[in-house]
Design a protein around this motif. Structure first.
Motif, PDB file in Angstrom:
ATOM      1  N   ILE A  19      36.107  28.821   6.972  1.00  0.00           N
ATOM      2  CA  ILE A  19      34.999  29.585   6.021  1.00  0.00           C
ATOM      3  C   ILE A  19      35.414  29.542   4.547  1.00  0.00           C
ATOM      4  CG2 ILE A  19      34.319  32.074   5.465  1.00  0.00           C
ATOM      5  CD1 ILE A  19      32.847  30.951   7.906  1.00  0.00           C
ATOM      6  N   TRP A  20      36.638  29.851   4.342  1.00  0.00           N
ATOM      7  CA  TRP A  20      37.005  29.672   2.974  1.00  0.00           C
ATOM      8  C   TRP A  20      37.137  28.381   2.243  1.00  0.00           C
ATOM      9  CZ3 TRP A  20      35.896  33.971   0.768  1.00  0.00           C
ATOM     10  CH2 TRP A  20      36.120  35.032   1.527  1.00  0.00           C
ATOM     11  N   ILE A  21      37.377  27.360   3.119  1.00  0.00           N
ATOM     12  CA  ILE A  21      37.360  26.095   2.695  1.00  0.00           C
ATOM     13  C   ILE A  21      36.207  25.765   2.086  1.00  0.00           C
ATOM     14  CG2 ILE A  21      37.506  23.510   3.423  1.00  0.00           C
ATOM     15  CD1 ILE A  21      39.965  24.312   5.106  1.00  0.00           C
ATOM     16  N   LEU A  22      34.982  26.050   2.881  1.00  0.00           N
ATOM     17  CA  LEU A  22      33.685  25.706   2.743  1.00  0.00           C
ATOM     18  C   LEU A  22      33.218  26.728   1.474  1.00  0.00           C
ATOM     19  CD1 LEU A  22      31.742  25.723   6.237  1.00  0.00           C
ATOM     20  CD2 LEU A  22      32.698  23.910   4.651  1.00  0.00           C
ATOM     21  N   GLY A  23      33.630  27.992   1.556  1.00  0.00           N
ATOM     22  CA  GLY A  23      32.994  28.706   0.149  1.00  0.00           C
ATOM     23  C   GLY A  23      33.792  28.343  -1.235  1.00  0.00           C
ATOM     24  N   PHE A  24      35.023  28.157  -1.263  1.00  0.00           N
ATOM     25  CA  PHE A  24      35.604  27.668  -2.183  1.00  0.00           C
ATOM     26  C   PHE A  24      35.620  26.269  -2.514  1.00  0.00           C
ATOM     27  CE2 PHE A  24      37.326  31.922  -1.913  1.00  0.00           C
ATOM     28  CZ  PHE A  24      37.067  32.441  -3.378  1.00  0.00           C
ATOM     29  N   GLY A  25      35.742  25.565  -1.618  1.00  0.00           N
ATOM     30  CA  GLY A  25      35.798  23.850  -1.586  1.00  0.00           C
ATOM     31  C   GLY A  25      34.570  23.237  -2.084  1.00  0.00           C
ATOM     32  N   CYS A  26      33.351  23.733  -1.376  1.00  0.00           N
ATOM     33  CA  CYS A  26      32.244  23.023  -1.728  1.00  0.00           C
ATOM     34  C   CYS A  26      31.110  23.978  -1.772  1.00  0.00           C
ATOM     35  CB  CYS A  26      31.898  21.906  -0.603  1.00  0.00           C
ATOM     36  SG  CYS A  26      32.133  22.491   1.146  1.00  0.00           S
ATOM     37  N   PRO A  27      30.971  25.066  -2.950  1.00  0.00           N
ATOM     38  CA  PRO A  27      30.187  26.062  -2.879  1.00  0.00           C
ATOM     39  C   PRO A  27      28.764  25.379  -3.100  1.00  0.00           C
ATOM     40  CG  PRO A  27      31.655  25.783  -4.847  1.00  0.00           C
ATOM     41  CD  PRO A  27      32.060  24.927  -3.861  1.00  0.00           C
ATOM     42  N   GLY A  28      28.666  24.242  -3.791  1.00  0.00           N
ATOM     43  CA  GLY A  28      27.480  23.583  -4.084  1.00  0.00           C
ATOM     44  C   GLY A  28      26.673  22.849  -3.044  1.00  0.00           C
ATOM     45  N   GLU A  64      31.590  37.190   3.124  1.00  0.00           N
ATOM     46  CA  GLU A  64      32.151  37.167   1.802  1.00  0.00           C
ATOM     47  C   GLU A  64      32.102  35.824   0.829  1.00  0.00           C
ATOM     48  OE1 GLU A  64      33.294  39.934   0.022  1.00  0.00           O
ATOM     49  OE2 GLU A  64      32.224  40.876   1.750  1.00  0.00           O
ATOM     50  N   ALA A  65      32.310  34.703   1.773  1.00  0.00           N
ATOM     51  CA  ALA A  65      32.583  33.369   1.125  1.00  0.00           C
ATOM     52  C   ALA A  65      31.176  33.059   0.602  1.00  0.00           C
ATOM     53  CB  ALA A  65      32.952  32.256   2.148  1.00  0.00           C
ATOM     54  N   LEU A  66      30.052  33.438   1.151  1.00  0.00           N
ATOM     55  CA  LEU A  66      28.623  33.253   0.737  1.00  0.00           C
ATOM     56  C   LEU A  66      28.523  33.602  -0.613  1.00  0.00           C
ATOM     57  CD1 LEU A  66      26.324  33.591   3.536  1.00  0.00           C
ATOM     58  CD2 LEU A  66      26.547  31.513   2.233  1.00  0.00           C
ATOM     59  N   LYS A  67      28.973  34.902  -1.116  1.00  0.00           N
ATOM     60  CA  LYS A  67      28.941  35.638  -2.309  1.00  0.00           C
ATOM     61  C   LYS A  67      29.947  34.893  -3.186  1.00  0.00           C
ATOM     62  CE  LYS A  67      28.361  40.185  -0.026  1.00  0.00           C
ATOM     63  NZ  LYS A  67      29.069  41.645  -0.073  1.00  0.00           N
ATOM     64  N   ALA A  68      31.147  34.479  -2.912  1.00  0.00           N
ATOM     65  CA  ALA A  68      31.811  33.762  -3.438  1.00  0.00           C
ATOM     66  C   ALA A  68      31.218  32.390  -4.113  1.00  0.00           C
ATOM     67  CB  ALA A  68      33.209  33.391  -2.858  1.00  0.00           C
ATOM     68  N   ALA A  69      30.633  31.619  -3.240  1.00  0.00           N
ATOM     69  CA  ALA A  69      29.866  30.313  -3.361  1.00  0.00           C
ATOM     70  C   ALA A  69      28.669  30.550  -4.520  1.00  0.00           C
ATOM     71  CB  ALA A  69      29.244  29.797  -2.020  1.00  0.00           C
ATOM     72  N   GLU A  70      28.044  31.725  -4.389  1.00  0.00           N
ATOM     73  CA  GLU A  70      26.908  31.971  -5.266  1.00  0.00           C
ATOM     74  C   GLU A  70      27.675  32.256  -6.505  1.00  0.00           C
ATOM     75  OE1 GLU A  70      25.106  35.376  -3.768  1.00  0.00           O
ATOM     76  OE2 GLU A  70      24.059  34.202  -1.929  1.00  0.00           O
ATOM     77  N   MET A  71      28.646  32.685  -7.091  1.00  0.00           N
ATOM     78  CA  MET A  71      29.191  32.842  -8.201  1.00  0.00           C
ATOM     79  C   MET A  71      29.944  31.742  -8.641  1.00  0.00           C
ATOM     80  SD  MET A  71      31.411  36.524  -7.848  1.00  0.00           S
ATOM     81  CE  MET A  71      31.633  36.536  -9.473  1.00  0.00           C
ATOM     82  N   ARG A  99      26.578  25.855   2.692  1.00  0.00           N
ATOM     83  CA  ARG A  99      25.863  27.400   2.447  1.00  0.00           C
ATOM     84  C   ARG A  99      25.092  27.702   3.725  1.00  0.00           C
ATOM     85  NH1 ARG A  99      24.573  28.584  -3.590  1.00  0.00           N
ATOM     86  NH2 ARG A  99      24.090  30.533  -2.601  1.00  0.00           N
ATOM     87  N   GLU A 100      24.623  26.585   4.373  1.00  0.00           N
ATOM     88  CA  GLU A 100      23.760  26.666   5.516  1.00  0.00           C
ATOM     89  C   GLU A 100      24.842  27.279   6.755  1.00  0.00           C
ATOM     90  OE1 GLU A 100      20.718  24.499   8.826  1.00  0.00           O
ATOM     91  OE2 GLU A 100      21.559  23.469   6.778  1.00  0.00           O
ATOM     92  N   THR A 101      25.898  26.377   6.682  1.00  0.00           N
ATOM     93  CA  THR A 101      26.896  26.655   7.820  1.00  0.00           C
ATOM     94  C   THR A 101      27.503  28.113   7.730  1.00  0.00           C
ATOM     95  OG1 THR A 101      27.386  24.391   7.898  1.00  0.00           O
ATOM     96  CG2 THR A 101      29.117  26.072   8.854  1.00  0.00           C
ATOM     97  N   LEU A 102      27.679  28.798   6.531  1.00  0.00           N
ATOM     98  CA  LEU A 102      28.163  29.929   6.241  1.00  0.00           C
ATOM     99  C   LEU A 102      27.256  31.120   6.674  1.00  0.00           C
ATOM    100  CD1 LEU A 102      29.815  29.523   2.650  1.00  0.00           C
ATOM    101  CD2 LEU A 102      30.919  30.089   4.853  1.00  0.00           C
ATOM    102  N   GLN A 103      25.779  30.844   6.316  1.00  0.00           N
ATOM    103  CA  GLN A 103      24.940  31.774   6.684  1.00  0.00           C
ATOM    104  C   GLN A 103      24.871  31.864   8.236  1.00  0.00           C
ATOM    105  OE1 GLN A 103      21.547  29.922   4.836  1.00  0.00           O
ATOM    106  NE2 GLN A 103      21.884  30.703   2.935  1.00  0.00           N
TER     107      GLN A 103
END
Length: 361
Positions: free
Chosen positions: A313-322, A348-355, A327-331
């Protein structure tokens, strides 16, 4: 003279009135030691026995005097330094002294002697005392020998006590229930490359195998051999601790090497310990180009253990937020993962990716 020492040499500082003091304690220690050595060697104020009584018996227990004692030992003849070290070892063995403070001071004193080969008897006695000290250790660090390790590292391969200690370590020390302190002393004594490799592969103690893996890069400049050993231990060692050490070393030193990355990829899916799979995934993701990080995170999300999935989860959220796929996988995970902790981490990772997306574009 006082004005020069204060205004030009910056040795003295004025504290008020006519009270002056040294700007650094090292000046006081050096001058005190020089005075004692002069009074002994030039003024013949003490016999060798009286010097030991004055310097060791009166002041060895006072840590504020330890640097002075070491400086004195470095300035007196070897035979007199030998008497002082003998006395420190006697104090160490005395039932009135708890712990290994006098042994540590004896090791440091030995390192101050210029012609250490002339103190073969004291070197052997120090090695024997080290064996005893680590044998009595039931917790890592309990022997309290940390301050002695830098001194031990100054002894070359011909030091009399080195072979004595390592002989004991190979036959007894590495089999102790708590081996950390014994292994630290062995590591400080400059293991040969051949011995280090043998211990990394065959020592019965996981702690020793891990320690030697950390030491090996300091012992040889052959990076290929070092990398090969670390990759082998990361995949083949039967115990978690050496595998963890090898993974960490690979990720720090060879993170861009294709074989090292392959070893991390292997451990991320095959290691039996979830925490090590997490470390492998994190190191693999860090070594991967940004455009390929999604694949690493997605593989982590296929793991059966929730902690490893949280890592993904956190690899996706911080490693490829765009990345839209991330984002679809996190949702999806935020809604459907069977573990509440993973669903919460995905939200939480979704929120981080949005920022993070605005700062990445």
């Amino acid at each position: 003279m006082v004005a020069q020492l204060r205004e030009r040499n910056f040795i003295l500082s004025r504290y008020g009135g006519e009270v002056y003091g040294f700007v650094h304690r090292a000046f006081l220690e050096y001058l005190a030691a020089a005075d004692i050595a002069h009074r002994y060697k030039e003024d013949r104020e003490w016999t060798p026995e009286e010097l030991v009584a004055y310097v060791i018996d009166r002041h060895a227990e006072d840590s504020a005097w330890h640097e002075v004692i070491l400086l004195v030992i470095g300035q007196i003849p070897e035979r007199d330094a030998a008497h002082a070290i003998d006395r420190l070892l006697q104090l160490h063995r005395s039932p009135d002294h708890f712990g290994n403070r006098m042994l540590v001071l004896a090791v440091r004193a030995l390192a101050e002697v210029t012609k250490i080969r002339t103190l073969a008897s004291q070197s052997g006695a120090v090695a024997d005392a080290l064996c005893g000290a680590v044998s009595d250790s039931f917790l890592a660090g309990e022997a309290g020998l940390g301050a002695a390790l830098p001194a031990l590292e100054t002894f070359n391969e011909y030091w009399t006590g080195r072979q004595r200690y390592l002989h004991w370590f190979l036959l007894r020390g590495q089999h102790l229930e708590e081996v950390s302190d014994a292994a630290e002393v062995a590591g400080a004594l400059r293991l040969s490359v051949e011995l280090a490799h043998a211990l990394a592969l065959f020592s019965p103690a996981p702690g020793v195998r891990g320690m030697v893996l950390s030491e090996i890069s300091r012992l040889t400049k052959d990076v290929t051999t070092t990398r090969t050993l670390w990759m082998d231990r990361a995949t083949s060692d039967p115990h978690e601790e050496p595998r963890r050490t090898a993974l960490q070393l690979l990720s720090r030193s060879f993170v861009q090497h294709s074989q090292a990355v392959a070893a991390l990829r292997d451990r991320s899916s095959l290691d039996s310990v979830p925490a090590l799979r997490i470390e492998a995934f994190q190191a693999w993701a860090a070594a991967t180009d940004a455009c390929e990080v999604y694949e690493v995170g997605a593989l982590a999300l296929d793991d059966e253990h929730p902690d490893v999935r949280c890592c993904g989860i956190w690899i996706l959220g911080f490693g490829c937020p765009g990345d839209p796929r991330g984002r679809e996988t996190l949702q999806q995970r935020a809604q459907s993962d069977p573990e509440p902790d993973v669903r919460s981490a995905a939200a939480e990772a979704l929120k981080a990716a949005e920022m993070l997306v605005p700062t990445r574009t």
